[in-house]
Motif scaffolding. Structure first.
Motif, PDB file in Angstrom:
ATOM      1  N   LYS A  74      25.937  34.159  44.474  1.00 48.76           N
ATOM      2  CA  LYS A  74      26.663  35.077  45.360  1.00 48.76           C
ATOM      3  C   LYS A  74      27.600  34.312  46.291  1.00 48.76           C
ATOM      4  O   LYS A  74      28.667  34.796  46.655  1.00 48.76           O
ATOM      5  CB  LYS A  74      25.685  35.925  46.166  1.00 48.76           C
ATOM      6  N   TRP A  75      27.209  33.064  46.634  1.00 48.37           N
ATOM      7  CA  TRP A  75      28.061  32.270  47.514  1.00 48.37           C
ATOM      8  C   TRP A  75      29.250  31.679  46.756  1.00 48.37           C
ATOM      9  O   TRP A  75      30.317  31.474  47.337  1.00 48.37           O
ATOM     10  CB  TRP A  75      27.253  31.173  48.192  1.00 48.37           C
ATOM     11  N   THR A  76      29.057  31.366  45.467  1.00 50.04           N
ATOM     12  CA  THR A  76      30.191  30.875  44.686  1.00 50.04           C
ATOM     13  C   THR A  76      31.227  31.990  44.502  1.00 50.04           C
ATOM     14  O   THR A  76      32.434  31.736  44.537  1.00 50.04           O
ATOM     15  CB  THR A  76      29.743  30.359  43.310  1.00 50.04           C
ATOM     16  N   GLN A  77      30.757  33.228  44.321  1.00 49.39           N
ATOM     17  CA  GLN A  77      31.694  34.337  44.197  1.00 49.39           C
ATOM     18  C   GLN A  77      32.383  34.608  45.528  1.00 49.39           C
ATOM     19  O   GLN A  77      33.580  34.920  45.564  1.00 49.39           O
ATOM     20  CB  GLN A  77      30.972  35.591  43.707  1.00 49.39           C
ATOM     21  N   PHE A  78      31.638  34.487  46.607  1.00 48.83           N
ATOM     22  CA  PHE A  78      32.241  34.664  47.923  1.00 48.83           C
ATOM     23  C   PHE A  78      33.273  33.565  48.189  1.00 48.83           C
ATOM     24  O   PHE A  78      34.354  33.833  48.735  1.00 48.83           O
ATOM     25  CB  PHE A  78      31.150  34.630  48.999  1.00 48.83           C
ATOM     26  N   ALA A  79      32.944  32.321  47.788  1.00 53.87           N
ATOM     27  CA  ALA A  79      33.883  31.211  47.966  1.00 53.87           C
ATOM     28  C   ALA A  79      35.140  31.437  47.147  1.00 53.87           C
ATOM     29  O   ALA A  79      36.264  31.149  47.601  1.00 53.87           O
ATOM     30  CB  ALA A  79      33.222  29.885  47.577  1.00 53.87           C
ATOM     31  N   ALA A  80      34.962  31.952  45.913  1.00 51.35           N
ATOM     32  CA  ALA A  80      36.124  32.249  45.075  1.00 51.35           C
ATOM     33  C   ALA A  80      36.999  33.305  45.736  1.00 51.35           C
ATOM     34  O   ALA A  80      38.238  33.206  45.724  1.00 51.35           O
ATOM     35  CB  ALA A  80      35.669  32.717  43.696  1.00 51.35           C
ATOM     36  N   ALA A  81      36.385  34.316  46.331  1.00 46.44           N
ATOM     37  CA  ALA A  81      37.137  35.373  47.009  1.00 46.44           C
ATOM     38  C   ALA A  81      37.936  34.804  48.176  1.00 46.44           C
ATOM     39  O   ALA A  81      39.108  35.145  48.375  1.00 46.44           O
ATOM     40  CB  ALA A  81      36.183  36.458  47.496  1.00 46.44           C
ATOM     41  N   VAL A  82      37.302  33.912  48.946  1.00 43.26           N
ATOM     42  CA  VAL A  82      37.986  33.314  50.100  1.00 43.26           C
ATOM     43  C   VAL A  82      39.164  32.457  49.640  1.00 43.26           C
ATOM     44  O   VAL A  82      40.259  32.510  50.219  1.00 43.26           O
ATOM     45  CB  VAL A  82      37.000  32.471  50.932  1.00 43.26           C
ATOM     46  N   LEU A  83      38.963  31.672  48.567  1.00 44.29           N
ATOM     47  CA  LEU A  83      40.034  30.828  48.060  1.00 44.29           C
ATOM     48  C   LEU A  83      41.230  31.661  47.607  1.00 44.29           C
ATOM     49  O   LEU A  83      42.382  31.355  47.935  1.00 44.29           O
ATOM     50  CB  LEU A  83      39.526  29.973  46.894  1.00 44.29           C
ATOM     51  N   ALA A 207      33.366  28.967  38.374  1.00 46.51           N
ATOM     52  CA  ALA A 207      32.130  29.070  39.154  1.00 46.51           C
ATOM     53  C   ALA A 207      31.601  30.497  39.167  1.00 46.51           C
ATOM     54  O   ALA A 207      30.398  30.724  39.311  1.00 46.51           O
ATOM     55  CB  ALA A 207      32.374  28.591  40.584  1.00 46.51           C
ATOM     56  N   ALA A 208      32.506  31.465  39.003  1.00 49.48           N
ATOM     57  CA  ALA A 208      32.107  32.870  39.102  1.00 49.48           C
ATOM     58  C   ALA A 208      31.920  33.546  37.751  1.00 49.48           C
ATOM     59  O   ALA A 208      31.315  34.612  37.689  1.00 49.48           O
ATOM     60  CB  ALA A 208      33.150  33.642  39.915  1.00 49.48           C
ATOM     61  N   HIS A 209      32.438  32.939  36.675  1.00 45.74           N
ATOM     62  CA  HIS A 209      32.411  33.609  35.372  1.00 45.74           C
ATOM     63  C   HIS A 209      32.023  32.655  34.261  1.00 45.74           C
ATOM     64  O   HIS A 209      31.711  31.492  34.491  1.00 45.74           O
ATOM     65  CB  HIS A 209      33.783  34.221  35.073  1.00 45.74           C
ATOM     66  N   ASN A 210      32.090  33.177  33.034  1.00 42.84           N
ATOM     67  CA  ASN A 210      31.793  32.390  31.838  1.00 42.84           C
ATOM     68  C   ASN A 210      32.784  31.236  31.727  1.00 42.84           C
ATOM     69  O   ASN A 210      33.991  31.447  31.629  1.00 42.84           O
ATOM     70  CB  ASN A 210      31.877  33.289  30.596  1.00 42.84           C
ATOM     71  N   VAL A 211      32.266  30.007  31.727  1.00 44.16           N
ATOM     72  CA  VAL A 211      33.131  28.836  31.766  1.00 44.16           C
ATOM     73  C   VAL A 211      33.994  28.725  30.518  1.00 44.16           C
ATOM     74  O   VAL A 211      35.149  28.265  30.579  1.00 44.16           O
ATOM     75  CB  VAL A 211      32.288  27.560  31.962  1.00 44.16           C
ATOM     76  N   LEU A 255      44.678  40.520  44.785  1.00 46.46           N
ATOM     77  CA  LEU A 255      43.882  41.432  43.970  1.00 46.46           C
ATOM     78  C   LEU A 255      42.599  40.752  43.503  1.00 46.46           C
ATOM     79  O   LEU A 255      41.513  41.344  43.553  1.00 46.46           O
ATOM     80  CB  LEU A 255      44.698  41.905  42.772  1.00 46.46           C
ATOM     81  N   PHE A 256      42.715  39.502  43.062  1.00 43.81           N
ATOM     82  CA  PHE A 256      41.530  38.743  42.666  1.00 43.81           C
ATOM     83  C   PHE A 256      40.565  38.591  43.845  1.00 43.81           C
ATOM     84  O   PHE A 256      39.342  38.674  43.679  1.00 43.81           O
ATOM     85  CB  PHE A 256      41.930  37.356  42.149  1.00 43.81           C
ATOM     86  N   ALA A 257      41.111  38.344  45.026  1.00 43.23           N
ATOM     87  CA  ALA A 257      40.263  38.197  46.217  1.00 43.23           C
ATOM     88  C   ALA A 257      39.468  39.471  46.464  1.00 43.23           C
ATOM     89  O   ALA A 257      38.257  39.418  46.744  1.00 43.23           O
ATOM     90  CB  ALA A 257      41.124  37.863  47.434  1.00 43.23           C
ATOM     91  N   PHE A 258      40.128  40.636  46.352  1.00 40.01           N
ATOM     92  CA  PHE A 258      39.437  41.917  46.534  1.00 40.01           C
ATOM     93  C   PHE A 258      38.328  42.082  45.499  1.00 40.01           C
ATOM     94  O   PHE A 258      37.206  42.502  45.835  1.00 40.01           O
ATOM     95  CB  PHE A 258      40.437  43.069  46.424  1.00 40.01           C
ATOM     96  N   ILE A 259      38.623  41.747  44.242  1.00 39.79           N
ATOM     97  CA  ILE A 259      37.633  41.880  43.162  1.00 39.79           C
ATOM     98  C   ILE A 259      36.414  41.011  43.436  1.00 39.79           C
ATOM     99  O   ILE A 259      35.253  41.452  43.306  1.00 39.79           O
ATOM    100  CB  ILE A 259      38.263  41.522  41.803  1.00 39.79           C
ATOM    101  N   TYR A 260      36.643  39.766  43.850  1.00 38.48           N
ATOM    102  CA  TYR A 260      35.522  38.850  44.054  1.00 38.48           C
ATOM    103  C   TYR A 260      34.739  39.161  45.319  1.00 38.48           C
ATOM    104  O   TYR A 260      33.524  38.946  45.366  1.00 38.48           O
ATOM    105  CB  TYR A 260      36.013  37.403  44.047  1.00 38.48           C
ATOM    106  N   PHE A 261      35.403  39.677  46.345  1.00 35.60           N
ATOM    107  CA  PHE A 261      34.652  40.141  47.510  1.00 35.60           C
ATOM    108  C   PHE A 261      33.741  41.301  47.122  1.00 35.60           C
ATOM    109  O   PHE A 261      32.582  41.371  47.544  1.00 35.60           O
ATOM    110  CB  PHE A 261      35.614  40.577  48.627  1.00 35.60           C
ATOM    111  N   TYR A 262      34.262  42.212  46.305  1.00 34.11           N
ATOM    112  CA  TYR A 262      33.473  43.361  45.851  1.00 34.11           C
ATOM    113  C   TYR A 262      32.288  42.887  45.004  1.00 34.11           C
ATOM    114  O   TYR A 262      31.154  43.341  45.196  1.00 34.11           O
ATOM    115  CB  TYR A 262      34.359  44.310  45.053  1.00 34.11           C
TER     116      TYR A 262
END
Length: 276
Positions: A74-83, A207-211, A255-262
């Motif tokens: 959950k933190w890697t997805q949050f980090a991706a959203a912030v980036l 970090a958030a998806h299938n590598v 848009l990606f940031a919104f998706i990853y925050f969600y």
């Protein structure tokens, strides 16, 4: 039982592909491939530049793949959203400050041409050495810069340190084995891409998806951008507006940031069920 957020099977592939397209069109590595293709064999330039980007994509995706083993998902997805949010806002600000038209990309192209001229002079040894130890291209010599000394000899070249000598030797060996054009395209592209926005975004996606899907998406995206640069990058750079490309990329990143925050919020919700 692993409670994962359902996502489209090939969603990460598409996200990686469009992220690369939005980031690389008109970027420094795009211009490097475009300029080198006007001077050397296009297939060799494409092979060197694309090969470098493939290596970079695999390394970046591998780093992103390792992050969830060190940090909760959950933190890697949050980090991706912030980036993506930071990159999106930065691109939005840059795009608003840019002037419409191709003036900005022409300035960047001139800078890249100077870097390539310097690299050519250093590689073939045809340039004089300046006071800073850098090679002066023949074009600069013809313009009156870096004149020869009164004795008629070039300025003395600085003595290479052992580490520099090893790097230079490895570079010369690779040039002999693969060809100087391939090595030049590979090295210039690798250095231009290192630490770039698309590299960091690739790490975040992996970090958030299938590598594997992220890796394929970035490689396909790089192949399209590099092919465009090699086949018609010079012409394309005079027709596109970096301002519009940057603003379009900013919208995509936001848009990606919104998706990853969600997704980070939903993952946090489903990962704390009422356990028995």
């Amino acid at each position: 039982m692993d409670n994962a957020i359902p996502t489209p099977q090939f969603g990460p592939l598409g996200q990686a592909f469009f992220m690369i397209i939005a980031s690389e069109i008109g970027d420094k590595t795009f211009l490097i491939a475009a300029i080198l293709a006007m001077r050397h064999d296009r297939l060799v330039v494409f092979s060197g530049a694309f090969g470098s980007l493939v290596v970079m994509s695999i390394l970046s995706a591998a780093v992103g793949h390792l992050l969830p083993t060190l940090i909760p998902r959950k933190w890697t997805q949050f980090a991706a959203a912030v980036l993506f949010l930071v990159f999106g806002i930065k691109m939005l600000m840059e795009g608003r400050e840019m002037e419409a038209g191709s003036g900005k990309i022409k300035e960047e192209m001139k800078e890249v041409e100077e870097e390539i001229e310097e690299a050519d002079a250093a590689m073939d040894g045809t340039g004089n050495m300046g006071a800073d130890g850098k090679a002066i291209p023949l074009e600069a010599l013809e313009a009156g810069q870096g004149r020869r000394s009164p004795s008629g000899r070039n300025s003395p070249r600085p003595t290479l340190k052992p580490k520099q000598g090893t790097i230079s030797g490895a570079k010369n060996f690779a040039s002999l084995l693969l060809g100087p054009t391939f090595v030049q395209a590979f090295i210039l592209t690798f250095l231009g891409e290192w630490g770039d926005r698309s590299q960091i975004a690739t790490i975040a996606l992996a970090a958030a998806h299938n590598v594997y899907l992220v890796t394929i998406g970035t490689i396909v995206g790089h192949s399209v951008c590099t092919a465009l640069a090699v086949l018609g990058g010079r012409w394309l750079s005079t027709k596109i507006s970096v301002k519009h490309v940057t603003l379009g990329g900013a919208v995509l990143f936001l848009l990606f940031a919104f998706i990853y925050f969600y997704e980070a919020f939903m993952y946090s919700s489903v990962s704390t069920p009422d356990s028995i």
